[in-house]
Design an enzyme around this catalytic site. Structure first.
Site, mmCIF file in Angstrom:
data_model
loop_
_atom_site.group_PDB
_atom_site.id
_atom_site.type_symbol
_atom_site.label_atom_id
_atom_site.label_comp_id
_atom_site.label_asym_id
_atom_site.label_seq_id
_atom_site.Cartn_x
_atom_site.Cartn_y
_atom_site.Cartn_z
ATOM 1 N N LYS A 5 30.068 30.431 1.398
ATOM 2 C CA LYS A 5 30.472 29.016 1.366
ATOM 3 C C LYS A 5 31.871 28.843 1.920
ATOM 4 C CE LYS A 5 32.876 26.643 -1.303
ATOM 5 N NZ LYS A 5 33.586 26.171 -2.503
ATOM 6 N N TYR A 25 28.587 36.940 -3.418
ATOM 7 C CA TYR A 25 29.055 35.572 -3.212
ATOM 8 C C TYR A 25 30.414 35.591 -2.521
ATOM 9 C CZ TYR A 25 31.045 30.981 -3.972
ATOM 10 O OH TYR A 25 31.650 29.770 -3.769
ATOM 11 N N ARG A 35 0.805 -1.229 0.000
ATOM 12 C CA ARG A 35 0.000 0.000 0.000
ATOM 13 C C ARG A 35 0.838 1.280 0.000
ATOM 14 N NH1 ARG A 35 -4.074 -0.256 4.635
ATOM 15 N NH2 ARG A 35 -2.865 -1.999 5.434
ATOM 16 N N GLY A 70 5.595 -14.655 5.294
ATOM 17 C CA GLY A 70 5.049 -14.385 6.619
ATOM 18 C C GLY A 70 6.101 -14.050 7.667
HETATM 19 C C1 UD1 Z 1 1.586 -8.615 12.356
HETATM 20 C C2 UD1 Z 1 1.115 -9.647 13.372
HETATM 21 C C3 UD1 Z 1 -0.120 -9.131 14.085
HETATM 22 C C4 UD1 Z 1 0.200 -7.806 14.750
HETATM 23 C C5 UD1 Z 1 0.745 -6.809 13.710
HETATM 24 C C6 UD1 Z 1 1.229 -5.551 14.401
HETATM 25 C C7 UD1 Z 1 1.667 -11.812 12.379
HETATM 26 C C8 UD1 Z 1 1.174 -13.013 11.699
HETATM 27 N N1 UD1 Z 1 0.788 -10.866 12.682
HETATM 28 O O1 UD1 Z 1 0.560 -8.502 11.404
HETATM 29 O O2 UD1 Z 1 -0.540 -10.058 15.063
HETATM 30 O O3 UD1 Z 1 -0.967 -7.288 15.369
HETATM 31 O O4 UD1 Z 1 1.864 -7.374 13.021
HETATM 32 O O5 UD1 Z 1 1.533 -4.585 13.438
HETATM 33 O O6 UD1 Z 1 2.839 -11.714 12.672
HETATM 34 N N2 UD1 Z 1 7.518 -9.079 7.306
HETATM 35 C C9 UD1 Z 1 8.606 -9.715 6.764
HETATM 36 N N3 UD1 Z 1 8.399 -10.796 5.970
HETATM 37 C C10 UD1 Z 1 7.175 -11.292 5.708
HETATM 38 C C11 UD1 Z 1 6.065 -10.633 6.276
HETATM 39 C C12 UD1 Z 1 6.267 -9.529 7.070
HETATM 40 O O7 UD1 Z 1 9.738 -9.310 6.970
HETATM 41 O O8 UD1 Z 1 7.093 -12.278 4.981
HETATM 42 C C13 UD1 Z 1 7.730 -7.897 8.151
HETATM 43 C C14 UD1 Z 1 7.108 -6.646 7.588
HETATM 44 O O9 UD1 Z 1 8.015 -5.942 6.769
HETATM 45 C C15 UD1 Z 1 6.759 -5.869 8.834
HETATM 46 C C16 UD1 Z 1 6.509 -6.954 9.866
HETATM 47 O O10 UD1 Z 1 7.111 -8.114 9.384
HETATM 48 O O11 UD1 Z 1 7.826 -5.064 9.259
HETATM 49 C C17 UD1 Z 1 5.031 -7.170 10.109
HETATM 50 O O12 UD1 Z 1 4.448 -7.627 8.909
HETATM 51 P P1 UD1 Z 1 2.996 -7.215 8.479
HETATM 52 O O13 UD1 Z 1 2.696 -7.835 7.188
HETATM 53 O O14 UD1 Z 1 2.821 -5.762 8.593
HETATM 54 O O15 UD1 Z 1 2.170 -7.970 9.616
HETATM 55 P P2 UD1 Z 1 0.682 -7.708 9.993
HETATM 56 O O16 UD1 Z 1 -0.177 -8.424 9.047
HETATM 57 O O17 UD1 Z 1 0.452 -6.283 10.211
#
Ligand code: UD1
Ligand code: CA
Length: 462
Positions: A349, A364, A14, A76
């Site tokens: 400068k 200058y 987003r 994830g």
């Molecule tokens: C996550 C939590 C949620 C919490 C929320 C808080 C999980 C499954 N859920 O959800 O419980 O309330 O954060 O903001 O953890 N990231 C990676 N690799 C990935 C996915 C994510 O590095 O494959 C990083 C993202 O860059 C970010 C962080 O992990 O910095 C959180 O990821 P995001 O996708 O924002 O998690 P949420 O769905 O918001």
């Protein structure tokens, strides 16, 4: 040993940008930097950043300061932490803090307090949580009479679970050994088809380990940016926090329009900051100054009683009671001494301007050492660059530089030197001398009459 793992692999769809989300800035520093600083201040200094989307930008930003691991595919948060398994395996006797690189307000105090609770309770995992009026989108904390029972994601939650307002901040303390163990049991059987880090809580409880929650009162700490709109909101919060601190210190703001002050800036009491002023980096401003409107001051030391109006100044020192502006550019490595006056359309400068000197307009001064009480006429130029090298000009105390003087560097004017208007100075001038370089002026009478061969009257009529 205690480790910190910062998750910065997600795409942040987003944000609509080819930049990893944690590199977007809040008050002049990437969100990732805020998170790193919070870790460092909480004494968590063995950090590993999980990069993914545009990961090379993370490496470029960090410049080798901390280790990074690549999560080639974003499967994830649990999968992200798995990429740091080798990093964590170096020492499994301590604790590991896991946090999100896009939640800049998690502070060192919260990290430290959560850790204290984590250790006091002997937990395998302690989740940092908060209670929100609108918990939509966050993972919800499930509790039974025995305490924390697990975390359920919005997508997977029942209506009843969605009504829970205690949410997961996305930051956790784990016993390192327990975390590594739990990661091996993660699967991706959920609504998102991802490896959820949040599932480690139920997994550890299932293994007979203890889980807890540190519920923070300060709900700002959980705020993250998922969109440009969120980022603007984070910036607004951070900006007003800083302004608030300065108000407490006696700094005057009659409005806050366009005023952005970065966190490390110091400002003395009685100083007024006017609209459109941006104060950046390690800038220190003294007491009873008037800064603005519309100034950008970066990495500068500004002493007491200074007035800056429409000024941009970088990496320079401006001593007490100096008055500068409007429309002045002070470029790096300049030292403006006490009581100097610099007026409109002047650029300085890499120069020192001595006490009480006046540079009133259209001038200058580059690579120059200017003495005390010098007066610069309008349109003076230090010719400091010959296309190959830059050279310096030295101007002694009490010189009077005539309008439109060119000083071709390297050149030195002694003290009390006058230059006549329009002079191009190409050699050193001793103390108390006048430098004048002009052809003798000739007047050709009747010139234009002849040019228009008697048609002047006709031109007058037109
Ligand atoms: C996550 C939590 C949620 C919490 C929320 C808080 C999980 C499954 N859920 O959800 O419980 O309330 O954060 O903001 O953890 N990231 C990676 N690799 C990935 C996915 C994510 O590095 O494959 C990083 C993202 O860059 C970010 C962080 O992990 O910095 C959180 O990821 P995001 O996708 O924002 O998690 P949420 O769905 O918001
Ligand atoms: Ca998020």
């Amino acid at each position: 040993m205690n480790f910190g793992v910062i998750l910065a692999g997600g795409k942040g769809k987003r944000m609509k940008a080819n930049r990893p989300k944690p590199l977007f800035e809040v008050l002049g520093s990437p969100m990732l930097e805020w998170v790193i600083r919070a870790c460092e201040n909480a004494d968590v200094k063995e950090l590993c950043v999980v990069k993914g989307f545009c990961g090379e930008q993370i490496d470029e930003y960090l410049g080798g300061r901390y280790e990074t691991v690549l999560q080639a595919e974003q499967k994830g948060t649990g999968h992200a932490v798995m990429q740091a398994a080798d990093f964590l395996a170096k020492d499994t006797t301590g604790n590991t803090l896991v946090l999100c690189g896009d939640a800049p307000f998690l502070d060192a105090e919260t990290i430290a307090q959560a850790k204290a609770q984590h250790e006091a309770e002997g937990n395998a995992v302690t989740v940092i949580t908060a209670k929100l009026d609108d918990p939509t989108g966050y993972g919800r904390i499930l509790r039974t009479e025995n305490g924390v029972a697990g975390i359920v994601e919005q997508k997977d939650a029942t209506d009843e679970q969605r009504a829970i307002c205690e949410i997961n901040s996305g930051a956790y303390w784990f016993k390192t050994a327990a975390l590594l163990d739990a990661l091996q049991s993660l699967d991706c059987e959920n609504a998102a088809g991802e490896y959820y880090l949040t599932d480690t809580v139920a997994i550890l409880l299932g293994k007979g380990e203890k889980a807890g929650a540190y519920c923070t009162e300060n709900t700002d700490v959980i705020l993250g940016a998922n969109s440009q709109r969120d980022l603007l909101e984070l910036n607004t919060i951070a900006r007003m926090r800083v302004i608030d601190k300065h108000l407490d210190n006696g700094v005057v703001f009659t409005c806050t329009d366009g005023i952005t002050i970065e966190p490390d800036v110091e400002i003395g009491a009685g100083t007024a900051i006017l609209a459109g002023t941006i104060l950046r980096g390690k800038t220190t401003i003294g007491e009873n100054c008037n800064i603005g409107p519309n100034c950008i001051i970066e990495d500068c030391t500004v002493e007491n009683g200074v007035q800056l109006n429409y000024v941009q100044a970088y990496k320079s020192t401006i001593e007490a009671n100096v008055k500068i502006g409007p429309f002045v550019h002070i470029r790096p490595n300049s030292h403006i001494k006490q009581g100097v006056k610099i007026g409109d359309f002047v650029e300085i400068k890499n120069s020192t301007i001595g006490e009480g000197t006046a540079v009133a307009h259209l001038t200058y001064v580059g690579d120059s050492d200017v003495g005390k009480k010098v007066n610069f006429g309008c349109g003076t130029v230090t010719v400091n660059y010959d296309g190959i090298i830059k050279s310096r000009c030295v101007i002694g105390d009490n010189c009077f530089i005539g309008c439109n003087t060119n000083l071709v560097a390297p050149v030195k004017l002694g003290k009390y030197v006058y230059t006549a208007a329009g002079t191009t100075v190409t050699k050193d001038v001793p103390d108390y001398s006048l430098a004048i370089d002009r052809g003798a002026m000739t007047v050709k009478e009747g010139y234009s009459l002849k040019k228009f061969s008697g048609k002047i009257e006709y031109k007058d009529k037109k």
